[in-house]
Design a protein around this motif. Structure first.
Motif, PDB file in Angstrom:
ATOM      1  N   ARG A  72      16.107   3.909   8.224  1.00  0.00           N
ATOM      2  CA  ARG A  72      16.612   4.737   9.321  1.00  0.00           C
ATOM      3  C   ARG A  72      15.517   5.630   9.906  1.00  0.00           C
ATOM      4  NH1 ARG A  72      21.677   5.154  10.537  1.00  0.00           N
ATOM      5  NH2 ARG A  72      21.607   7.393  10.894  1.00  0.00           N
ATOM      6  N   GLU A  73      14.632   6.141   9.058  1.00  0.00           N
ATOM      7  CA  GLU A  73      13.525   6.969   9.553  1.00  0.00           C
ATOM      8  C   GLU A  73      12.595   6.142  10.438  1.00  0.00           C
ATOM      9  OE1 GLU A  73      11.853   8.589   5.966  1.00  0.00           O
ATOM     10  OE2 GLU A  73      13.395  10.152   5.835  1.00  0.00           O
ATOM     11  N   PHE A  74      12.354   4.895  10.044  1.00  0.00           N
ATOM     12  CA  PHE A  74      11.543   4.009  10.873  1.00  0.00           C
ATOM     13  C   PHE A  74      12.215   3.819  12.232  1.00  0.00           C
ATOM     14  CE2 PHE A  74      10.483  -0.118  12.614  1.00  0.00           C
ATOM     15  CZ  PHE A  74       9.103  -0.089  12.610  1.00  0.00           C
ATOM     16  N   ALA A  75      13.508   3.552  12.231  1.00  0.00           N
ATOM     17  CA  ALA A  75      14.238   3.367  13.487  1.00  0.00           C
ATOM     18  C   ALA A  75      14.166   4.624  14.339  1.00  0.00           C
ATOM     19  CB  ALA A  75      15.693   2.980  13.198  1.00  0.00           C
ATOM     20  N   ALA A  76      14.296   5.788  13.715  1.00  0.00           N
ATOM     21  CA  ALA A  76      14.233   7.046  14.462  1.00  0.00           C
ATOM     22  C   ALA A  76      12.858   7.237  15.099  1.00  0.00           C
ATOM     23  CB  ALA A  76      14.566   8.220  13.543  1.00  0.00           C
ATOM     24  N   LYS A  77      11.824   6.853  14.375  1.00  0.00           N
ATOM     25  CA  LYS A  77      10.455   7.005  14.868  1.00  0.00           C
ATOM     26  C   LYS A  77      10.210   6.152  16.112  1.00  0.00           C
ATOM     27  CE  LYS A  77       5.729   6.784  13.101  1.00  0.00           C
ATOM     28  NZ  LYS A  77       4.919   6.466  11.921  1.00  0.00           N
ATOM     29  N   TYR A  78      10.858   5.000  16.199  1.00  0.00           N
ATOM     30  CA  TYR A  78      10.640   4.083  17.308  1.00  0.00           C
ATOM     31  C   TYR A  78      11.849   3.966  18.223  1.00  0.00           C
ATOM     32  CZ  TYR A  78       6.413   3.290  14.873  1.00  0.00           C
ATOM     33  OH  TYR A  78       5.209   3.510  14.270  1.00  0.00           O
ATOM     34  N   ASN A  79      12.687   4.976  18.226  1.00  0.00           N
ATOM     35  CA  ASN A  79      13.867   4.981  19.080  1.00  0.00           C
ATOM     36  C   ASN A  79      13.454   5.414  20.482  1.00  0.00           C
ATOM     37  OD1 ASN A  79      16.485   4.820  19.950  1.00  0.00           O
ATOM     38  ND2 ASN A  79      17.048   6.856  19.209  1.00  0.00           N
ATOM     39  N   SER A  80      13.074   4.427  21.276  1.00  0.00           N
ATOM     40  CA  SER A  80      12.696   4.693  22.661  1.00  0.00           C
ATOM     41  C   SER A  80      13.186   3.539  23.515  1.00  0.00           C
ATOM     42  CB  SER A  80      11.182   4.842  22.781  1.00  0.00           C
ATOM     43  OG  SER A  80      10.555   3.614  22.513  1.00  0.00           O
ATOM     44  N   PRO A  81      13.368   3.773  24.797  1.00  0.00           N
ATOM     45  CA  PRO A  81      13.883   2.707  25.649  1.00  0.00           C
ATOM     46  C   PRO A  81      12.882   1.596  25.942  1.00  0.00           C
ATOM     47  CG  PRO A  81      13.489   4.692  26.937  1.00  0.00           C
ATOM     48  CD  PRO A  81      13.230   5.035  25.493  1.00  0.00           C
ATOM     49  N   ALA A  82      11.569   1.852  25.739  1.00  0.00           N
ATOM     50  CA  ALA A  82      10.568   0.836  26.068  1.00  0.00           C
ATOM     51  C   ALA A  82      10.368  -0.128  24.924  1.00  0.00           C
ATOM     52  CB  ALA A  82       9.242   1.522  26.403  1.00  0.00           C
ATOM     53  N   PRO A  83      10.548  -1.453  25.142  1.00  0.00           N
ATOM     54  CA  PRO A  83      10.294  -2.416  24.064  1.00  0.00           C
ATOM     55  C   PRO A  83       8.816  -2.450  23.708  1.00  0.00           C
ATOM     56  CG  PRO A  83      11.265  -3.501  25.993  1.00  0.00           C
ATOM     57  CD  PRO A  83      11.033  -2.075  26.337  1.00  0.00           C
ATOM     58  N   ALA A  84       8.555  -2.668  22.446  1.00  0.00           N
ATOM     59  CA  ALA A  84       7.177  -2.757  21.971  1.00  0.00           C
ATOM     60  C   ALA A  84       7.103  -3.836  20.911  1.00  0.00           C
ATOM     61  CB  ALA A  84       6.735  -1.414  21.393  1.00  0.00           C
ATOM     62  N   THR A  85       5.922  -4.302  20.630  1.00  0.00           N
ATOM     63  CA  THR A  85       5.704  -5.264  19.560  1.00  0.00           C
ATOM     64  C   THR A  85       4.574  -4.733  18.710  1.00  0.00           C
ATOM     65  OG1 THR A  85       6.417  -7.060  20.953  1.00  0.00           O
ATOM     66  CG2 THR A  85       5.147  -7.656  19.009  1.00  0.00           C
ATOM     67  N   LYS A  86       4.917  -4.160  17.580  1.00  0.00           N
ATOM     68  CA  LYS A  86       3.921  -3.576  16.677  1.00  0.00           C
ATOM     69  C   LYS A  86       4.440  -3.595  15.256  1.00  0.00           C
ATOM     70  CE  LYS A  86       2.255  -0.331  20.116  1.00  0.00           C
ATOM     71  NZ  LYS A  86       2.102   1.027  20.515  1.00  0.00           N
ATOM     72  N   GLU A  87       3.523  -3.679  14.309  1.00  0.00           N
ATOM     73  CA  GLU A  87       3.875  -3.536  12.901  1.00  0.00           C
ATOM     74  C   GLU A  87       3.460  -2.139  12.492  1.00  0.00           C
ATOM     75  OE1 GLU A  87       2.265  -5.340   8.881  1.00  0.00           O
ATOM     76  OE2 GLU A  87       3.353  -6.809  10.070  1.00  0.00           O
ATOM     77  N   HIS A  88       4.322  -1.471  11.754  1.00  0.00           N
ATOM     78  CA  HIS A  88       4.082  -0.088  11.398  1.00  0.00           C
ATOM     79  C   HIS A  88       4.442   0.144   9.935  1.00  0.00           C
ATOM     80  CE1 HIS A  88       3.909   0.737  15.714  1.00  0.00           C
ATOM     81  NE2 HIS A  88       4.992   0.018  15.810  1.00  0.00           N
ATOM     82  N   PRO A  89       3.772   1.102   9.310  1.00  0.00           N
ATOM     83  CA  PRO A  89       4.245   1.493   7.982  1.00  0.00           C
ATOM     84  C   PRO A  89       5.606   2.133   8.120  1.00  0.00           C
ATOM     85  CG  PRO A  89       2.248   2.709   8.584  1.00  0.00           C
ATOM     86  CD  PRO A  89       2.598   1.818   9.729  1.00  0.00           C
ATOM     87  N   VAL A  90       6.452   1.903   7.169  1.00  0.00           N
ATOM     88  CA  VAL A  90       7.785   2.472   7.204  1.00  0.00           C
ATOM     89  C   VAL A  90       7.727   3.836   6.583  1.00  0.00           C
ATOM     90  CG1 VAL A  90      10.178   2.131   6.616  1.00  0.00           C
ATOM     91  CG2 VAL A  90       8.769   0.194   6.989  1.00  0.00           C
ATOM     92  N   ILE A 142       0.842  -1.193   0.000  1.00  0.00           N
ATOM     93  CA  ILE A 142       0.000   0.000   0.000  1.00  0.00           C
ATOM     94  C   ILE A 142       0.876   1.241   0.000  1.00  0.00           C
ATOM     95  CG2 ILE A 142      -1.939  -1.167   1.134  1.00  0.00           C
ATOM     96  CD1 ILE A 142      -0.964   0.071   3.793  1.00  0.00           C
ATOM     97  N   ASP A 143       0.276   2.380  -0.304  1.00  0.00           N
ATOM     98  CA  ASP A 143       1.037   3.625  -0.383  1.00  0.00           C
ATOM     99  C   ASP A 143       1.770   3.956   0.918  1.00  0.00           C
ATOM    100  OD1 ASP A 143       0.455   4.053  -3.027  1.00  0.00           O
ATOM    101  OD2 ASP A 143      -1.240   5.400  -2.628  1.00  0.00           O
ATOM    102  N   ALA A 144       1.185   3.611   2.057  1.00  0.00           N
ATOM    103  CA  ALA A 144       1.834   3.895   3.337  1.00  0.00           C
ATOM    104  C   ALA A 144       3.166   3.162   3.483  1.00  0.00           C
ATOM    105  CB  ALA A 144       0.911   3.522   4.491  1.00  0.00           C
ATOM    106  N   HIS A 145       3.341   2.065   2.774  1.00  0.00           N
ATOM    107  CA  HIS A 145       4.579   1.278   2.845  1.00  0.00           C
ATOM    108  C   HIS A 145       5.505   1.531   1.654  1.00  0.00           C
ATOM    109  CE1 HIS A 145       2.259  -1.947   5.368  1.00  0.00           C
ATOM    110  NE2 HIS A 145       2.502  -0.850   6.061  1.00  0.00           N
ATOM    111  N   ARG A 146       5.069   2.337   0.726  1.00  0.00           N
ATOM    112  CA  ARG A 146       5.844   2.573  -0.494  1.00  0.00           C
ATOM    113  C   ARG A 146       7.048   3.454  -0.210  1.00  0.00           C
ATOM    114  NH1 ARG A 146       4.545   4.825  -6.029  1.00  0.00           N
ATOM    115  NH2 ARG A 146       6.441   4.198  -7.094  1.00  0.00           N
ATOM    116  N   VAL A 147       8.182   3.097  -0.784  1.00  0.00           N
ATOM    117  CA  VAL A 147       9.409   3.882  -0.640  1.00  0.00           C
ATOM    118  C   VAL A 147       9.390   4.959  -1.712  1.00  0.00           C
ATOM    119  CG1 VAL A 147      11.934   3.849  -0.723  1.00  0.00           C
ATOM    120  CG2 VAL A 147      10.684   1.915   0.271  1.00  0.00           C
ATOM    121  N   THR A 148       9.340   6.198  -1.290  1.00  0.00           N
ATOM    122  CA  THR A 148       9.390   7.295  -2.253  1.00  0.00           C
ATOM    123  C   THR A 148      10.841   7.532  -2.642  1.00  0.00           C
ATOM    124  OG1 THR A 148       9.469   8.920  -0.465  1.00  0.00           O
ATOM    125  CG2 THR A 148       7.304   8.393  -1.361  1.00  0.00           C
TER     126      THR A 148
END
Length: 163
Positions: free
Chosen positions: A145-163, A59-65
């Motif tokens: 890297r943008e995905f990693a930056a968005k989820y760069n927090s000390p609390a572990p989580a389990t979620k699927e996200h658009p990149v 889907i567009d949310a996962h598309r690499v521009t």
């Protein structure tokens, strides 16, 4: 785990080593193949054997521009570590982006952001690519890297996200 050539097939590396060391191991293992085009062919062949993204993830949310070819990246955070999957219309692009996904998967967002190695450059694979393909790969790396930056927090989580 380390990537090793076993019957011409790459086995995946695990995240047990820092990214810079993982890069060195990959370069060392793949340097037994002298020709960069043969290295590229090995990556393309490996990507063919990986499961693709389901249609509902393309889907567009996962598309690499920034990629000329259609490329989709899905990032997921499990137990505080990032994991990436991809799909692309072009077999060559799929092979290259799948390699990037494998390279960065299994590391924490902080580990991904701490260094910015390009795992394809030392393998000599990108030298023979067109400027548009190189730009597309840079866009894929930036998306990871943008995905990693968005989820760069000390609390572990389990979620699927658009990149």
């Amino acid at each position: 785990m380390r990537v090793a050539l076993a019957g011409g097939v790459l086995r995946p590396y695990g995240p047990a080593v820092p990214l810079t060391r993982k890069l060195k191991q990959m370069v060392d293992d793949l340097s037994v193949i002298d020709d960069p085009q043969e290295r590229l062919a090995l990556l393309v062949d490996r990507a063919r054997k990986l499961p693709g993204l389901p249609a509902d993830a393309r889907i567009d949310a996962h598309r690499v521009t920034g990629c000329v070819s259609l490329v989709w990246l899905v990032g997921e955070v499990r137990d505080g570590r990032c994991f990436y999957r991809c799909e692309a219309e072009s077999p060559i692009v799929r092979g290259l982006v799948a390699f990037l996904c494998e390279f960065y998967s299994g590391f924490t967002p902080a580990e991904i952001l701490a260094v910015d190695p390009d795992p394809l450059e030392p393998l000599g694979i990108t030298r023979n690519l067109s400027p548009t393909r190189r730009n597309g790969l840079a866009a894929a790396r930036r998306t990871i890297r943008e995905f990693a930056a968005k989820y760069n927090s000390p609390a572990p989580a389990t979620k699927e996200h658009p990149v």
